[in-house]
Design an enzyme around this catalytic site. Structure first.
Site, mmCIF file in Angstrom:
data_model
loop_
_atom_site.group_PDB
_atom_site.id
_atom_site.type_symbol
_atom_site.label_atom_id
_atom_site.label_comp_id
_atom_site.label_asym_id
_atom_site.label_seq_id
_atom_site.Cartn_x
_atom_site.Cartn_y
_atom_site.Cartn_z
ATOM 1 N N TYR A 109 11.861 33.128 -69.101
ATOM 2 C CA TYR A 109 10.793 34.084 -68.828
ATOM 3 C C TYR A 109 9.787 33.523 -67.835
ATOM 4 C CZ TYR A 109 7.431 31.539 -71.763
ATOM 5 O OH TYR A 109 6.583 30.596 -72.276
ATOM 6 N N LYS A 143 11.736 27.107 -68.617
ATOM 7 C CA LYS A 143 10.843 28.057 -69.307
ATOM 8 C C LYS A 143 11.702 29.014 -70.140
ATOM 9 C CE LYS A 143 6.605 30.588 -68.272
ATOM 10 N NZ LYS A 143 5.776 29.975 -69.306
ATOM 11 N N GLU A 188 1.831 18.154 -73.408
ATOM 12 C CA GLU A 188 1.199 19.357 -72.849
ATOM 13 C C GLU A 188 0.730 20.238 -73.998
ATOM 14 O OE1 GLU A 188 3.965 21.959 -70.805
ATOM 15 O OE2 GLU A 188 5.546 21.537 -72.237
ATOM 16 N N LEU A 214 6.512 21.502 -69.031
ATOM 17 C CA LEU A 214 6.775 22.574 -68.086
ATOM 18 C C LEU A 214 5.828 22.335 -66.912
ATOM 19 C CD1 LEU A 214 8.225 25.399 -67.680
ATOM 20 C CD2 LEU A 214 5.977 26.334 -68.172
HETATM 21 N N1 PMP Z 1 3.382 24.526 -70.594
HETATM 22 C C1 PMP Z 1 3.862 25.470 -71.421
HETATM 23 C C2 PMP Z 1 4.656 25.053 -72.611
HETATM 24 C C3 PMP Z 1 3.593 26.841 -71.173
HETATM 25 O O1 PMP Z 1 4.081 27.780 -71.993
HETATM 26 C C4 PMP Z 1 2.784 27.198 -70.067
HETATM 27 C C5 PMP Z 1 2.407 28.630 -69.824
HETATM 28 N N2 PMP Z 1 3.442 29.390 -69.362
HETATM 29 C C6 PMP Z 1 2.315 26.185 -69.231
HETATM 30 C C7 PMP Z 1 2.632 24.857 -69.518
HETATM 31 C C8 PMP Z 1 1.470 26.493 -68.026
HETATM 32 O O2 PMP Z 1 2.243 27.065 -67.007
HETATM 33 P P1 PMP Z 1 1.612 28.074 -65.944
HETATM 34 O O3 PMP Z 1 0.438 27.378 -65.353
HETATM 35 O O4 PMP Z 1 2.695 28.281 -64.953
HETATM 36 O O5 PMP Z 1 1.243 29.301 -66.692
#
Ligand code: PMP
Length: 289
Positions: A33, A149, A182, A207
Protein backbone atom coordinates in the site's frame (compact mmCIF):
# COMPACT_ATOMS: atom_id res chain seq x y z
CA UNK A 1 -21.54 14.46 -0.20
CA UNK A 2 -21.11 10.68 -0.18
CA UNK A 3 -17.69 9.12 -0.45
CA UNK A 4 -16.50 7.30 -3.54
CA UNK A 5 -13.94 4.49 -3.70
CA UNK A 6 -12.06 3.19 -6.71
CA UNK A 7 -12.17 -0.62 -6.79
CA UNK A 8 -10.71 -2.61 -9.68
CA UNK A 9 -11.61 -0.29 -12.50
CA UNK A 10 -14.77 1.24 -11.07
CA UNK A 11 -15.72 4.23 -8.98
CA UNK A 12 -18.30 2.98 -6.50
CA UNK A 13 -20.14 4.42 -3.51
CA UNK A 14 -17.96 3.84 -0.44
CA UNK A 15 -20.69 1.85 1.33
CA UNK A 16 -20.83 -0.60 -1.55
CA UNK A 17 -17.09 -0.99 -2.12
CA UNK A 18 -16.23 -4.72 -1.97
CA UNK A 19 -13.47 -7.19 -2.71
CA UNK A 20 -13.82 -10.97 -2.90
CA UNK A 21 -13.28 -13.10 0.23
CA UNK A 22 -10.50 -14.98 -1.56
CA UNK A 23 -8.54 -11.85 -2.32
CA UNK A 24 -5.00 -12.74 -1.26
CA UNK A 25 -4.70 -9.46 0.58
CA UNK A 26 -7.61 -10.37 2.80
CA UNK A 27 -6.49 -13.95 3.38
CA UNK A 28 -2.70 -13.80 3.34
CA UNK A 29 -1.72 -10.15 3.63
CA UNK A 30 -0.28 -10.57 0.13
CA UNK A 31 -0.21 -6.96 -0.95
CA UNK A 32 1.27 -3.52 -0.54
CA UNK A 33 0.00 0.00 0.00
CA UNK A 34 0.84 3.68 -0.08
CA UNK A 35 -0.46 6.74 1.72
CA UNK A 36 -0.04 10.19 0.29
CA UNK A 37 -1.01 13.52 1.82
CA UNK A 38 -3.59 15.76 0.13
CA UNK A 39 -3.04 19.40 0.98
CA UNK A 40 -4.90 22.40 -0.36
CA UNK A 41 -6.46 20.12 -2.99
CA UNK A 42 -3.13 18.81 -4.31
CA UNK A 43 -1.15 15.61 -3.81
CA UNK A 44 2.10 15.87 -1.88
CA UNK A 45 5.13 13.91 -3.11
CA UNK A 46 3.06 11.66 -5.38
CA UNK A 47 6.05 10.86 -7.60
CA UNK A 48 8.14 9.52 -4.73
CA UNK A 49 5.21 7.56 -3.27
CA UNK A 50 4.60 5.89 -6.63
CA UNK A 51 8.28 5.03 -6.98
CA UNK A 52 8.15 3.38 -3.56
CA UNK A 53 4.96 1.53 -4.53
CA UNK A 54 6.74 0.17 -7.61
CA UNK A 55 9.64 -0.97 -5.45
CA UNK A 56 7.35 -2.63 -2.88
CA UNK A 57 5.55 -4.44 -5.70
CA UNK A 58 8.78 -5.63 -7.27
CA UNK A 59 9.87 -7.08 -3.89
CA UNK A 60 6.64 -9.11 -4.01
CA UNK A 61 7.50 -10.07 -7.61
CA UNK A 62 4.55 -8.04 -8.86
CA UNK A 63 4.28 -5.21 -11.34
CA UNK A 64 2.12 -2.10 -11.30
CA UNK A 65 -1.50 -3.14 -11.95
CA UNK A 66 -1.96 -0.20 -14.34
CA UNK A 67 0.50 2.21 -15.94
CA UNK A 68 1.89 5.05 -13.83
CA UNK A 69 -0.07 7.59 -15.84
CA UNK A 70 -3.32 5.61 -15.47
CA UNK A 71 -2.73 5.34 -11.75
CA UNK A 72 -2.06 9.07 -11.47
CA UNK A 73 -5.31 9.68 -13.32
CA UNK A 74 -7.26 7.38 -10.99
CA UNK A 75 -5.72 9.03 -7.94
CA UNK A 76 -6.64 12.52 -9.13
CA UNK A 77 -10.11 11.38 -10.13
CA UNK A 78 -10.72 9.75 -6.74
CA UNK A 79 -9.65 12.95 -4.97
CA UNK A 80 -11.82 15.02 -7.30
CA UNK A 81 -14.90 12.84 -6.85
CA UNK A 82 -14.55 12.99 -3.07
CA UNK A 83 -13.87 16.74 -3.05
CA UNK A 84 -11.24 16.31 -0.35
CA UNK A 85 -8.89 19.29 -0.03
CA UNK A 86 -7.06 18.19 3.10
CA UNK A 87 -6.63 14.56 3.87
CA UNK A 88 -4.98 11.45 2.62
CA UNK A 89 -5.19 9.10 -0.32
CA UNK A 90 -4.74 5.38 0.29
CA UNK A 91 -3.72 2.96 -2.48
CA UNK A 92 -3.66 -0.76 -2.03
CA UNK A 93 -2.50 -3.39 -4.50
CA UNK A 94 -2.95 -7.07 -3.72
CA UNK A 95 -1.99 -10.09 -5.79
CA UNK A 96 -5.66 -10.69 -6.58
CA UNK A 97 -8.27 -13.38 -6.12
CA UNK A 98 -7.33 -17.08 -6.22
CA UNK A 99 -8.05 -20.35 -4.40
CA UNK A 100 -6.29 -20.11 -1.05
CA UNK A 101 -2.77 -21.49 -1.27
CA UNK A 102 0.41 -19.88 0.02
CA UNK A 103 2.40 -20.17 -3.22
CA UNK A 104 1.62 -17.80 -6.06
CA UNK A 105 -1.41 -18.89 -8.11
CA UNK A 106 -0.42 -20.88 -11.19
CA UNK A 107 -2.99 -19.22 -13.39
CA UNK A 108 -2.53 -15.59 -14.33
CA UNK A 109 -4.68 -13.45 -12.06
CA UNK A 110 -5.36 -9.76 -12.09
CA UNK A 111 -3.92 -7.74 -9.24
CA UNK A 112 -6.54 -5.88 -7.23
CA UNK A 113 -6.27 -2.11 -6.98
CA UNK A 114 -8.20 -0.07 -4.44
CA UNK A 115 -7.96 3.70 -4.00
CA UNK A 116 -9.72 5.60 -1.23
CA UNK A 117 -9.60 9.17 -0.01
CA UNK A 118 -10.26 10.49 3.46
CA UNK A 119 -10.48 13.97 4.91
CA UNK A 120 -8.19 14.77 7.83
CA UNK A 121 -8.81 17.28 10.56
CA UNK A 122 -5.90 19.60 9.85
CA UNK A 123 -6.68 21.78 12.88
CA UNK A 124 -6.44 18.79 15.20
CA UNK A 125 -3.06 17.80 13.75
CA UNK A 126 -1.80 21.38 14.02
CA UNK A 127 -2.93 21.50 17.63
CA UNK A 128 -1.07 18.26 18.37
CA UNK A 129 2.03 19.71 16.71
CA UNK A 130 1.85 22.80 18.90
CA UNK A 131 2.07 20.79 22.10
CA UNK A 132 3.86 17.69 20.81
CA UNK A 133 2.99 14.06 21.36
CA UNK A 134 3.93 11.26 23.75
CA UNK A 135 5.33 7.95 22.52
CA UNK A 136 6.02 4.66 24.23
CA UNK A 137 8.62 2.08 23.27
CA UNK A 138 7.88 -1.53 22.34
CA UNK A 139 10.16 -4.40 21.31
CA UNK A 140 10.51 -4.59 17.52
CA UNK A 141 9.15 -8.06 16.86
CA UNK A 142 8.42 -7.49 13.16
CA UNK A 143 9.71 -9.55 10.25
CA UNK A 144 13.02 -8.74 8.58
CA UNK A 145 11.65 -6.90 5.52
CA UNK A 146 9.83 -3.90 6.91
CA UNK A 147 11.40 -1.86 4.10
CA UNK A 148 8.51 -3.21 2.00
CA UNK A 149 5.28 -1.33 2.63
CA UNK A 150 3.13 -4.43 3.01
CA UNK A 151 -0.42 -4.49 4.29
CA UNK A 152 0.65 -7.06 6.92
CA UNK A 153 0.72 -4.64 9.85
CA UNK A 154 -0.21 -6.72 12.88
CA UNK A 155 2.82 -5.77 15.04
CA UNK A 156 2.18 -2.12 14.14
CA UNK A 157 -1.50 -2.48 15.03
CA UNK A 158 -0.66 -3.99 18.42
CA UNK A 159 2.03 -1.37 19.09
CA UNK A 160 -0.33 1.51 18.28
CA UNK A 161 -3.02 0.04 20.50
CA UNK A 162 -0.51 -0.35 23.34
CA UNK A 163 0.38 3.32 22.88
CA UNK A 164 -3.28 4.27 22.94
CA UNK A 165 -3.86 2.21 26.10
CA UNK A 166 -0.96 4.08 27.72
CA UNK A 167 -2.39 7.46 26.72
CA UNK A 168 0.35 8.01 24.09
CA UNK A 169 -0.01 8.75 20.39
CA UNK A 170 2.57 6.43 18.87
CA UNK A 171 4.94 3.61 19.67
CA UNK A 172 8.62 3.49 18.77
CA UNK A 173 10.00 0.05 17.99
CA UNK A 174 13.26 -0.88 19.72
CA UNK A 175 15.51 -3.67 18.40
CA UNK A 176 17.25 -6.35 20.48
CA UNK A 177 20.28 -4.04 20.95
CA UNK A 178 18.14 -1.33 22.53
CA UNK A 179 18.26 0.85 19.41
CA UNK A 180 15.18 2.58 18.04
CA UNK A 181 14.17 1.35 14.59
CA UNK A 182 11.12 3.50 13.75
CA UNK A 183 7.58 4.34 14.81
CA UNK A 184 4.54 2.12 14.31
CA UNK A 185 3.61 4.31 11.33
CA UNK A 186 6.42 6.85 11.19
CA UNK A 187 10.19 7.33 11.22
CA UNK A 188 11.94 8.33 14.44
CA UNK A 189 14.40 11.21 14.84
CA UNK A 190 16.29 13.00 17.58
CA UNK A 191 18.23 16.26 17.76
CA UNK A 192 21.30 15.81 19.96
CA UNK A 193 22.76 18.31 22.43
CA UNK A 194 25.15 19.33 19.61
CA UNK A 195 22.22 20.07 17.29
CA UNK A 196 22.85 17.02 15.13
CA UNK A 197 19.78 15.41 13.60
CA UNK A 198 19.92 11.64 13.95
CA UNK A 199 17.74 9.04 12.26
CA UNK A 200 18.25 5.39 11.51
CA UNK A 201 19.77 4.68 8.08
CA UNK A 202 17.73 3.04 5.33
CA UNK A 203 17.91 -0.74 5.56
CA UNK A 204 15.52 -3.67 5.76
CA UNK A 205 14.86 -2.69 9.41
CA UNK A 206 12.87 0.46 8.59
CA UNK A 207 10.51 1.77 5.96
CA UNK A 208 12.31 4.55 4.13
CA UNK A 209 9.70 7.22 4.67
CA UNK A 210 9.10 9.76 1.95
CA UNK A 211 8.67 12.40 4.66
CA UNK A 212 11.99 11.27 6.13
CA UNK A 213 13.65 11.85 2.75
CA UNK A 214 12.12 15.32 2.48
CA UNK A 215 13.06 16.17 6.09
CA UNK A 216 16.64 15.22 5.29
CA UNK A 217 16.60 17.50 2.23
CA UNK A 218 15.28 20.38 4.33
CA UNK A 219 17.90 19.87 7.03
CA UNK A 220 20.67 19.92 4.44
CA UNK A 221 19.16 23.00 2.77
CA UNK A 222 19.12 24.75 6.16
CA UNK A 223 22.73 23.69 6.75
CA UNK A 224 21.87 21.47 9.67
CA UNK A 225 23.94 18.36 10.31
CA UNK A 226 22.24 15.01 9.69
CA UNK A 227 23.70 11.72 10.85
CA UNK A 228 22.09 8.53 9.65
CA UNK A 229 22.79 6.08 12.43
CA UNK A 230 20.85 4.12 14.99
CA UNK A 231 20.24 5.76 18.39
CA UNK A 232 19.28 4.22 21.72
CA UNK A 233 16.28 5.06 23.90
CA UNK A 234 18.71 6.47 26.49
CA UNK A 235 20.21 8.77 23.86
CA UNK A 236 16.74 9.91 22.83
CA UNK A 237 15.86 10.66 26.45
CA UNK A 238 19.00 12.77 26.79
CA UNK A 239 18.40 14.60 23.49
CA UNK A 240 17.45 18.23 22.94
CA UNK A 241 14.50 17.27 20.77
CA UNK A 242 12.74 14.27 19.30
CA UNK A 243 10.26 14.06 16.48
CA UNK A 244 8.69 11.69 14.00
CA UNK A 245 7.95 11.95 10.31
CA UNK A 246 5.09 10.54 8.26
CA UNK A 247 2.96 11.61 5.31
CA UNK A 248 -0.09 12.27 7.50
CA UNK A 249 1.70 14.06 10.34
CA UNK A 250 4.65 15.53 8.38
CA UNK A 251 7.11 16.55 11.14
CA UNK A 252 5.57 15.92 14.58
CA UNK A 253 7.35 16.86 17.83
CA UNK A 254 7.73 14.07 20.38
CA UNK A 255 7.86 15.48 23.89
CA UNK A 256 8.01 12.34 26.00
CA UNK A 257 9.11 8.73 25.71
CA UNK A 258 7.71 6.13 28.11
CA UNK A 259 6.50 8.96 30.34
CA UNK A 260 9.91 10.68 30.54
CA UNK A 261 10.05 14.23 29.26
CA UNK A 262 12.52 15.15 26.53
CA UNK A 263 14.37 18.33 27.54
CA UNK A 264 11.72 20.84 28.69
CA UNK A 265 8.86 18.66 27.44
CA UNK A 266 7.98 21.18 24.73
CA UNK A 267 8.45 21.09 20.95
CA UNK A 268 11.92 22.31 20.05
CA UNK A 269 13.05 24.92 17.50
CA UNK A 270 14.66 22.49 15.04
CA UNK A 271 11.51 20.38 14.84
CA UNK A 272 9.37 23.50 14.43
CA UNK A 273 11.59 24.80 11.66
CA UNK A 274 11.46 21.50 9.76
CA UNK A 275 7.69 21.40 10.12
CA UNK A 276 7.28 24.96 8.85
CA UNK A 277 9.56 24.30 5.90
CA UNK A 278 8.05 20.94 4.97
CA UNK A 279 5.53 22.01 2.32
CA UNK A 280 7.98 24.42 0.77
CA UNK A 281 10.35 21.55 0.03
CA UNK A 282 7.99 18.62 -0.69
CA UNK A 283 6.83 18.21 -4.30
CA UNK A 284 3.30 19.58 -4.54
CA UNK A 285 1.25 18.43 -7.53
CA UNK A 286 -1.32 20.39 -9.52
CA UNK A 287 -4.46 21.51 -7.72
CA UNK A 288 -7.20 18.88 -8.15
CA UNK A 289 -10.00 20.34 -6.05
N1 PMP B 1 7.49 3.70 8.92
C1 PMP B 1 6.32 3.04 8.93
C2 PMP B 1 6.26 1.69 9.57
C3 PMP B 1 5.16 3.63 8.37
O1 PMP B 1 4.00 2.96 8.37
C4 PMP B 1 5.25 4.93 7.83
C5 PMP B 1 4.02 5.62 7.30
N2 PMP B 1 3.59 5.12 6.11
C6 PMP B 1 6.48 5.58 7.83
C7 PMP B 1 7.59 4.94 8.38
C8 PMP B 1 6.65 6.96 7.25
O2 PMP B 1 6.60 6.92 5.85
P1 PMP B 1 6.08 8.17 5.00
O3 PMP B 1 6.88 9.34 5.45
O4 PMP B 1 6.37 7.80 3.60
O5 PMP B 1 4.63 8.31 5.30
Amino acid sequence: MSRIAYVNGQYVPFREARVHIEDRGYQLGDGVYEVCEIRNGALVDERRHLLRLERSLSELRMTMPVTQSALRFVMAETVRRNRVKDGLIYLQVTRGVARRDHGFPEEVIKAALVVTVRALDRKKIEKAAEVGIAVITVPDDRWGRVDIKTIGLLPNVLARQKAKDAGAKDAWFVDSEGLVTEGAASNAWIVTKDDVLVTRPSSNRILTGITRTVAKEIAIKLQMTVEERAFSVAEALAANEAFLTSATQTVMPVISIDGHKIASGKPGPVTKRLREEFHRTAEIGPKIV
